[in-house]
Design a protein around this motif. Structure first.
Motif, PDB file in Angstrom:
ATOM      1  N   ARG A  10       0.841  -1.198   0.000  1.00 38.29           N
ATOM      2  CA  ARG A  10       0.000   0.000   0.000  1.00 38.29           C
ATOM      3  C   ARG A  10       0.873   1.243   0.000  1.00 38.29           C
ATOM      4  O   ARG A  10       1.731   1.399   0.869  1.00 38.29           O
ATOM      5  CB  ARG A  10      -0.940  -0.015   1.205  1.00 38.29           C
ATOM      6  CG  ARG A  10      -1.880  -1.219   1.222  1.00 38.29           C
ATOM      7  CD  ARG A  10      -2.903  -1.120   2.345  1.00 38.29           C
ATOM      8  NE  ARG A  10      -2.311  -1.129   3.661  1.00 38.29           N
ATOM      9  CZ  ARG A  10      -1.924  -2.231   4.307  1.00 38.29           C
ATOM     10  NH1 ARG A  10      -2.082  -3.411   3.743  1.00 38.29           N
ATOM     11  NH2 ARG A  10      -1.396  -2.146   5.531  1.00 38.29           N
ATOM     12  N   VAL A  11       0.661   2.106  -0.969  1.00 41.69           N
ATOM     13  CA  VAL A  11       1.434   3.332  -1.112  1.00 41.69           C
ATOM     14  C   VAL A  11       0.476   4.518  -1.121  1.00 41.69           C
ATOM     15  O   VAL A  11      -0.556   4.485  -1.803  1.00 41.69           O
ATOM     16  CB  VAL A  11       2.260   3.333  -2.421  1.00 41.69           C
ATOM     17  CG1 VAL A  11       3.043   4.638  -2.563  1.00 41.69           C
ATOM     18  CG2 VAL A  11       3.196   2.130  -2.474  1.00 41.69           C
ATOM     19  N   VAL A  12       0.798   5.556  -0.354  1.00 41.87           N
ATOM     20  CA  VAL A  12       0.047   6.811  -0.397  1.00 41.87           C
ATOM     21  C   VAL A  12       1.010   7.919  -0.818  1.00 41.87           C
ATOM     22  O   VAL A  12       2.067   8.092  -0.205  1.00 41.87           O
ATOM     23  CB  VAL A  12      -0.587   7.152   0.966  1.00 41.87           C
ATOM     24  CG1 VAL A  12      -1.122   8.584   0.960  1.00 41.87           C
ATOM     25  CG2 VAL A  12      -1.718   6.175   1.282  1.00 41.87           C
ATOM     26  N   ALA A  13       0.663   8.638  -1.877  1.00 40.11           N
ATOM     27  CA  ALA A  13       1.478   9.748  -2.372  1.00 40.11           C
ATOM     28  C   ALA A  13       0.716  11.051  -2.158  1.00 40.11           C
ATOM     29  O   ALA A  13      -0.468  11.146  -2.506  1.00 40.11           O
ATOM     30  CB  ALA A  13       1.809   9.542  -3.844  1.00 40.11           C
ATOM     31  N   ILE A  14       1.385  12.055  -1.597  1.00 36.62           N
ATOM     32  CA  ILE A  14       0.752  13.345  -1.298  1.00 36.62           C
ATOM     33  C   ILE A  14       1.610  14.462  -1.899  1.00 36.62           C
ATOM     34  O   ILE A  14       2.804  14.566  -1.607  1.00 36.62           O
ATOM     35  CB  ILE A  14       0.621  13.549   0.224  1.00 36.62           C
ATOM     36  CG1 ILE A  14      -0.149  12.384   0.859  1.00 36.62           C
ATOM     37  CG2 ILE A  14      -0.063  14.870   0.540  1.00 36.62           C
ATOM     38  CD1 ILE A  14      -0.122  12.379   2.375  1.00 36.62           C
ATOM     39  N   ASP A  15       0.985  15.270  -2.741  1.00 39.67           N
ATOM     40  CA  ASP A  15       1.708  16.362  -3.400  1.00 39.67           C
ATOM     41  C   ASP A  15       0.672  17.349  -3.928  1.00 39.67           C
ATOM     42  O   ASP A  15      -0.367  16.929  -4.468  1.00 39.67           O
ATOM     43  CB  ASP A  15       2.568  15.811  -4.541  1.00 39.67           C
ATOM     44  CG  ASP A  15       3.631  16.797  -4.997  1.00 39.67           C
ATOM     45  OD1 ASP A  15       3.362  18.015  -4.962  1.00 39.67           O
ATOM     46  OD2 ASP A  15       4.719  16.342  -5.396  1.00 39.67           O
ATOM     47  N   ASP A  16       0.930  18.643  -3.767  1.00 39.64           N
ATOM     48  CA  ASP A  16      -0.017  19.630  -4.286  1.00 39.64           C
ATOM     49  C   ASP A  16       0.105  19.783  -5.806  1.00 39.64           C
ATOM     50  O   ASP A  16      -0.690  20.489  -6.429  1.00 39.64           O
ATOM     51  CB  ASP A  16       0.178  20.991  -3.598  1.00 39.64           C
ATOM     52  CG  ASP A  16       1.601  21.519  -3.742  1.00 39.64           C
ATOM     53  OD1 ASP A  16       2.510  20.696  -3.978  1.00 39.64           O
ATOM     54  OD2 ASP A  16       1.798  22.737  -3.603  1.00 39.64           O
ATOM     55  N   ASP A  17       1.078  19.119  -6.399  1.00 42.15           N
ATOM     56  CA  ASP A  17       1.236  19.096  -7.859  1.00 42.15           C
ATOM     57  C   ASP A  17       0.538  17.854  -8.409  1.00 42.15           C
ATOM     58  O   ASP A  17       1.049  16.731  -8.319  1.00 42.15           O
ATOM     59  CB  ASP A  17       2.723  19.064  -8.204  1.00 42.15           C
ATOM     60  CG  ASP A  17       2.981  19.149  -9.708  1.00 42.15           C
ATOM     61  OD1 ASP A  17       2.041  18.901 -10.488  1.00 42.15           O
ATOM     62  OD2 ASP A  17       4.125  19.454 -10.098  1.00 42.15           O
ATOM     63  N   GLU A  18      -0.649  18.042  -8.954  1.00 41.12           N
ATOM     64  CA  GLU A  18      -1.469  16.913  -9.412  1.00 41.12           C
ATOM     65  C   GLU A  18      -0.797  16.138 -10.539  1.00 41.12           C
ATOM     66  O   GLU A  18      -0.908  14.902 -10.600  1.00 41.12           O
ATOM     67  CB  GLU A  18      -2.839  17.423  -9.869  1.00 41.12           C
ATOM     68  CG  GLU A  18      -3.839  16.310 -10.091  1.00 41.12           C
ATOM     69  CD  GLU A  18      -5.255  16.831 -10.267  1.00 41.12           C
ATOM     70  OE1 GLU A  18      -6.141  16.002 -10.560  1.00 41.12           O
ATOM     71  OE2 GLU A  18      -5.475  18.043 -10.099  1.00 41.12           O
ATOM     72  N   GLN A  19      -0.088  16.818 -11.425  1.00 40.94           N
ATOM     73  CA  GLN A  19       0.583  16.134 -12.528  1.00 40.94           C
ATOM     74  C   GLN A  19       1.689  15.214 -12.010  1.00 40.94           C
ATOM     75  O   GLN A  19       1.885  14.102 -12.517  1.00 40.94           O
ATOM     76  CB  GLN A  19       1.164  17.171 -13.500  1.00 40.94           C
ATOM     77  CG  GLN A  19       0.122  17.945 -14.277  1.00 40.94           C
ATOM     78  CD  GLN A  19      -0.786  17.015 -15.086  1.00 40.94           C
ATOM     79  OE1 GLN A  19      -0.324  16.069 -15.738  1.00 40.94           O
ATOM     80  NE2 GLN A  19      -2.089  17.292 -15.034  1.00 40.94           N
ATOM     81  N   HIS A  20       2.391  15.683 -10.981  1.00 40.76           N
ATOM     82  CA  HIS A  20       3.451  14.850 -10.402  1.00 40.76           C
ATOM     83  C   HIS A  20       2.863  13.607  -9.743  1.00 40.76           C
ATOM     84  O   HIS A  20       3.449  12.519  -9.805  1.00 40.76           O
ATOM     85  CB  HIS A  20       4.264  15.662  -9.392  1.00 40.76           C
ATOM     86  CG  HIS A  20       5.515  14.972  -8.931  1.00 40.76           C
ATOM     87  ND1 HIS A  20       5.701  14.537  -7.652  1.00 40.76           N
ATOM     88  CD2 HIS A  20       6.640  14.624  -9.614  1.00 40.76           C
ATOM     89  CE1 HIS A  20       6.889  13.954  -7.545  1.00 40.76           C
ATOM     90  NE2 HIS A  20       7.481  14.001  -8.715  1.00 40.76           N
TER      91      HIS A  20
END
Length: 472
Positions: A10-20
């Motif tokens: 399970r991986v959760v990715a958080i970034d305010d850059d939606e494309q990234h």
């Protein structure tokens, strides 16, 4: 994408850059990896609480919450999560802070996907190993259970052996041991393996019996035998007729009552209070106590003839401190039980929590350990029990131990001890540890008493100035 919780990483990715985020999700997407994303760090934190991911990828600079703040929040409730921070503006200071706070790695954007995929492959391998270890632990637990008792230490294997040999034949057995070691479980095992297993198993707590009513409690009474006896009533001996009676804390019985108990054991007959009639009973008696009955005999507080009658067979249960090799079995046993009871996904315990439990003396024995795990499984928000989930008195004991360890060390010993703690927090990476301590690698090696020549050469060739090693 969908994947089963047991087999998928399970991986959760958080970034305010939606494309990234889309780039990361696409790059990591595969059958055995479940990737969830969020552009909002606070919503991402709730996602982490819900999914308990194995790997968290978080941007360092985000509106509303920085990656460092998110890192601290996640490690509070899920110390088993591996957190990698991502940034477009690398600085040594921020890298050191991230590692010091507990980050597994610190990567610059654009992210080296080959490096990230290698980490994912490494975590998948660890996940498969963990699942296999869990399976083996469950099999070991199943093979280490006897009746409702758990153990594979030599002391407990000897107890199991005695119970098997005694159960088919006994008329009376004395079971001794400290409070909380499982004397009642041993009594139940004796009953289940006896020829009267289909009969009743009745427990009488002798320490809770009121002295004036003790004879009635044990042997019963007839109507009018004393004030308040408005009807006939059977005692626990009659209730256990055709089966087994456990006299728990038998050492608390008064001397007059001991004499009457001896007569019952000798003749298999009872008399209800207020009745001249003698009633035959066919029972097996198990007496349990945490007291030293032989010392009580010498002091005149326990009848010698009753002691010898009860102790025809004597089974002594070891304390938990005498069988600490059984601790991992109990940990697995109680985690499984309480996770099912509380309907939580708790499945393990951290090594540091295990180490703390192993150092404790357990005066309350297995019962205390059971209470500790009941509390820890209730309190934890993670799949893994950590030190912070344990009762406060155990956490305070750990802090006291650390203080005592450092209390009488020389300056040189304290310097080495502190260096080792920093090295451990840096995942064993000596380059990082030296940066955190603000010393050169040469001094670090001198403190550790090691040669810098070999490892220093390797470090300098693989870690150019300003870079951070990804090894843990």
């Amino acid at each position: 994408m969908s994947a089963t919780a047991d087999s998928a990483l399970r991986v959760v990715a958080i970034d305010d850059d939606e494309q990234h985020l889309k780039f990361i999700a696409t790059a990591l997407s595969r059958e055995n990896v479940a990737v969830s994303t969020s552009v909002n760090p606070r919503e991402g934190l709730e996602l982490i609480r819900k999914e308990h991911p194995h790997l968290v990828l978080s941007d360092l600079m985000m509106p509303g919450m920085s990656g460092i703040e998110l890192l601290e929040h996640v490690l509070e409730f899920d110390p088993g999560a591996e957190i990698v921070l991502l940034t477009g503006q690398y600085t040594t200071e921020s890298a050191v802070e991230a590692i010091q706070k507990g980050a597994a790695d610190y990567l610059t954007k654009p992210v080296d996907m080959e490096r990230l995929q290698q980490r994912v492959e490494s975590l998948l391998l660890e996940l498969r190993k963990g699942q296999r270890c869990l399976q083996l632990e469950e099999e070991l637990l199943e093979n280490s259970q006897f009746a409702a008792m758990v153990g594979r230490s030599p002391a407990m294997l000897e107890v199991f052996h005695r119970i098997r040999r005694v159960a088919p034949h006994f008329r009376s057995v004395l079971v001794t041991g400290e409070t909380g070691v499982g004397k009642e479980l041993a009594a139940q095992a004796l009953h289940r393996l006896s020829p009267v297993a289909s009969g009743p198993f009745v427990t009488c707590n002798c320490s809770a019996v009121v002295e004036t009513l003790a004879e009635s409690e044990l042997f019963g009474h007839v109507k009018g035998a004393f004030t308040g006896a408005v009807q006939d009533r059977i005692g626990v001996f009659e209730a256990a007729n055709g089966g087994t009676i456990l006299l728990d804390e038998v050492g608390e019985l008064s001397l007059p009552l001991q004499a009457k108990l001896l007569r019952v054991l000798q003749n298999q007959e009872i008399q209800r209070v207020g009745s001249p009639a003698v009633r035959r009973v066919d029972i097996r008696v198990i007496a349990a106590t945490h007291r030293d009955l032989q010392s009580m005999v010498k002091d005149g507080r326990f009848r010698e003839d009753l002691f010898y009658r009860l102790s025809t067979v004597h089974i002594k249960l070891p304390s938990l401190a005498q069988r600490k090799e059984d601790l991992p079995l109990f940990e697995r046993h109680f985690i499984r039980r309480f996770a099912e009871q509380y309907r939580k996904s708790v499945c393990g315990i951290t090594r540091r929590a295990q180490a703390l439990l192993a150092r404790y003396s357990w005066p309350g024995n297995v019962r205390e350990l059971e209470n500790v795990f009941g509390s820890a499984c209730m309190m934890t928000d993670s799949e893994t029990i950590d030190v912070g989930d344990l009762p406060e008195y155990l956490r305070e004991r750990q802090a006291l131990e650390l203080q005592q360890e450092d209390a009488f060390l020389t300056l040189e010993q304290m310097e080495r001890a502190h260096t080792l703690r920093v090295l451990k927090s840096a995942g064993g990476n000596k380059v990082r540890a030296a940066e955190l301590l603000g010393i050169s690698r040469a001094k670090l090696y001198r403190i550790l008493g090691e040669s810098e020549a070999c490892e220093g050469a390797v470090s300098s060739s693989t870690n150019p100035p300003g870079s951070v090693n990804s090894s843990k």
